[in-house]
Design a protein around this motif. Sequence first.
Motif: not given
Length: 195
Positions: A1-2, A156-160, A143-149
């Motif tokens: 995860m980045t 996919y991964l989730m950045n958060h 909390i900031v999050y985004s889907k990374e696909q």
Amino acid sequence: MTFRPFLLALPLLLAGCGQQAASPSEAPLAGARIGGPFTLVNQDGRQVSDRDFDGRYRLMYFGYTYCPDVCPVDLQRLMAGYKLLEGSDPAIAAKIAPIFVSVDPERDTPPVLKQYVSAFSPKLIGLTGSPEQIAKVAKEYAIVYSKEQQPGATDYLMNHSRVAYLFGPKGDPIALIPQDGTPEAIAAELKRWVR
């Protein structure tokens, strides 16, 4: 995860704007605009609101069950610290509700959450909801999050944001808990603020 560095610092920036350093007895997040009402679904499929935790401290961590590395390690440390506190000061530990809030409602259904949280502690509460509910809660809790696909990928991964908050019995923000610390440091920090 980045992770993007600004995401990691966000809660600290929100808490520290225009304030001097907190005294040892003053809660570091006192007065911060973090937190708020929510209605989500727990790992048993039951609707839960913030009011269900009135009178209890809330140790809150946001992540997702498919996280390959960071979330499980953080939760393992947090719950190891909580378990140490249960052993040394059970009355204090009983005042705390440890809560895991998913930022991946698409995959984190109640049955998935139930299996996941039970791996860390029978006391850990898993919460999920609709994408709209999760977006609202994440915004309220900074909390900031985004889907990374990747193009063409099915997974996919989730950045958060990576943060563990301690909130008081009325939902007021108290402190950041060092989720990357030792279980001893986590237990000590919880004991410091829970009255």
